[in-house]
Motif scaffolding. Sequence first.
Motif, PDB file in Angstrom:
ATOM      1  N   GLY A   1      21.796  68.972  24.953  1.00  0.00           N
ATOM      2  CA  GLY A   1      21.108  68.613  26.201  1.00  0.00           C
ATOM      3  C   GLY A   1      22.043  68.550  27.397  1.00  0.00           C
ATOM      4  N   GLY A   2      23.357  68.480  27.148  1.00  0.00           N
ATOM      5  CA  GLY A   2      24.336  68.558  28.245  1.00  0.00           C
ATOM      6  C   GLY A   2      25.006  67.253  28.626  1.00  0.00           C
ATOM      7  N   ILE A   3      24.987  66.258  27.745  1.00  0.00           N
ATOM      8  CA  ILE A   3      25.578  64.968  28.156  1.00  0.00           C
ATOM      9  C   ILE A   3      27.051  64.825  27.750  1.00  0.00           C
ATOM     10  N   GLY A   4      27.548  65.724  26.890  1.00  0.00           N
ATOM     11  CA  GLY A   4      28.892  65.560  26.333  1.00  0.00           C
ATOM     12  C   GLY A   4      30.010  65.763  27.340  1.00  0.00           C
ATOM     13  N   GLU A   5      31.001  64.891  27.268  1.00  0.00           N
ATOM     14  CA  GLU A   5      32.178  65.049  28.146  1.00  0.00           C
ATOM     15  C   GLU A   5      33.408  64.412  27.502  1.00  0.00           C
ATOM     16  N   LEU A   6      34.527  65.093  27.666  1.00  0.00           N
ATOM     17  CA  LEU A   6      35.818  64.522  27.251  1.00  0.00           C
ATOM     18  C   LEU A   6      36.552  64.210  28.553  1.00  0.00           C
ATOM     19  N   ASN A   7      36.967  62.953  28.725  1.00  0.00           N
ATOM     20  CA  ASN A   7      37.616  62.609  29.996  1.00  0.00           C
ATOM     21  C   ASN A   7      39.100  63.011  29.980  1.00  0.00           C
TER      22      ASN A   7
ATOM     23  N   SER B   1      27.017  72.457  13.676  1.00  0.00           N
ATOM     24  CA  SER B   1      27.572  71.166  13.253  1.00  0.00           C
ATOM     25  C   SER B   1      28.644  70.746  14.247  1.00  0.00           C
ATOM     26  N   GLN B   2      29.228  69.586  13.989  1.00  0.00           N
ATOM     27  CA  GLN B   2      30.247  69.093  14.938  1.00  0.00           C
ATOM     28  C   GLN B   2      31.524  69.937  14.898  1.00  0.00           C
ATOM     29  N   LEU B   3      31.650  70.802  13.906  1.00  0.00           N
ATOM     30  CA  LEU B   3      32.824  71.693  13.832  1.00  0.00           C
ATOM     31  C   LEU B   3      32.847  72.662  15.016  1.00  0.00           C
ATOM     32  N   GLN B   4      31.692  72.898  15.596  1.00  0.00           N
ATOM     33  CA  GLN B   4      31.583  73.845  16.713  1.00  0.00           C
ATOM     34  C   GLN B   4      31.789  73.191  18.089  1.00  0.00           C
ATOM     35  N   TYR B   5      31.950  71.865  18.107  1.00  0.00           N
ATOM     36  CA  TYR B   5      32.156  71.211  19.411  1.00  0.00           C
ATOM     37  C   TYR B   5      33.472  71.720  20.021  1.00  0.00           C
ATOM     38  N   PRO B   6      33.486  72.045  21.293  1.00  0.00           N
ATOM     39  CA  PRO B   6      34.738  72.544  21.892  1.00  0.00           C
ATOM     40  C   PRO B   6      35.727  71.418  22.190  1.00  0.00           C
ATOM     41  N   SER B   7      36.985  71.800  22.457  1.00  0.00           N
ATOM     42  CA  SER B   7      37.997  70.777  22.758  1.00  0.00           C
ATOM     43  C   SER B   7      37.916  70.332  24.219  1.00  0.00           C
ATOM     44  N   GLU B   8      37.228  71.124  25.048  1.00  0.00           N
ATOM     45  CA  GLU B   8      37.031  70.760  26.459  1.00  0.00           C
ATOM     46  C   GLU B   8      35.528  70.740  26.706  1.00  0.00           C
ATOM     47  N   MET B   9      35.013  69.663  27.198  1.00  0.00           N
ATOM     48  CA  MET B   9      33.594  69.676  27.572  1.00  0.00           C
ATOM     49  C   MET B   9      33.348  68.825  28.808  1.00  0.00           C
TER      50      MET B   9
END
Lengths: 121, 204
Positions: free
Chosen positions: A25-31, B55-63
Amino acid sequence: MASSRSGKLLAVIGDEDTCTGFLLGGIGELNKHRHPNFMVVEKDTPTNEIEEQLKKFLNRQDIAIILISQSIADVVRHVIDAHVEPIPTILEIPSKDAPYDPSKDSILRRAKGMFSAEDFR
Amino acid sequence: MVDKKLEAKLDLLCVELLELVHEIDKTKREQEDHMKEGYLCLAKARYEIGVDRVSQLQYPSEMVASVTVHRRTNQEVDQLEIIHGSRLEQKQENPKEEATLRKRNKTNDRKEQEIDPVTEGKSIEDVSQLTPAINPIHWFGFLVPRALRLAQESFSKAIEASCALCNLQSRYEHTLTEYRKSRTRQKELDDQLTQGGAPEPETS
């Protein structure tokens, strides 16, 4: 009418599907400190880890809403009940394997005890 | 004499509280329906492209978040509204900030071509913060199944419902506080009446 300038984040604590769905949905963020605004809870995730992460989210200034699966909220109920500030708002959401139960929801539980017998005298 | 104005206010607040509880329950059920639909579509997408591909394995390192909330304080109640678009895009929309950054580069035309006005003067850590948001569906591939797109739509609706629920909760909390205050005031007046003294006029 006052308003804050920058947008605030939504955080999510839930199982893998819940987190994947909300991140889609687009809420994810790494600060900049590489701290994510989500936590994937597995079956073997210890309670203190969930509690610690929830407290971290509660202390972050850039988070406005914390979405937490109701089944996970049950194990950290004391932290949720102790939180009285309007921002960040904690919102209990249903999880994949446990449907939403209004009797466990902190807001609707309070609504249940809204009127006492004394009020109708 | 019973304070009729106070009683009418209490009645109004009571009705408003019950309406809000009904609205919260209704929105919760809507949110649950969207999430159920989303889970089902995620399962379908997994069946089509493989378990590990969604799955969470596909989450990128920058988001970077493409959905954020904007807080407004209106009549003592905090209201949140969904904003689509990354925080970088929101910053670029700010004309004052943009003008200052452009002026800083005005003296050297060559430098202007080399330095990005948005990233200039910021540390490497800050620059990573300014990574533009990409559609999260592309984390799972570029030719994704239709079910994954449907899952994305469902969860976007669930996010909107969540924001609406937060607003309803804030309104509920505010109305409940008002109700409790009025109820305490009414009790005080009742006590004064039973003791035989004249009730004090309401200040608020």
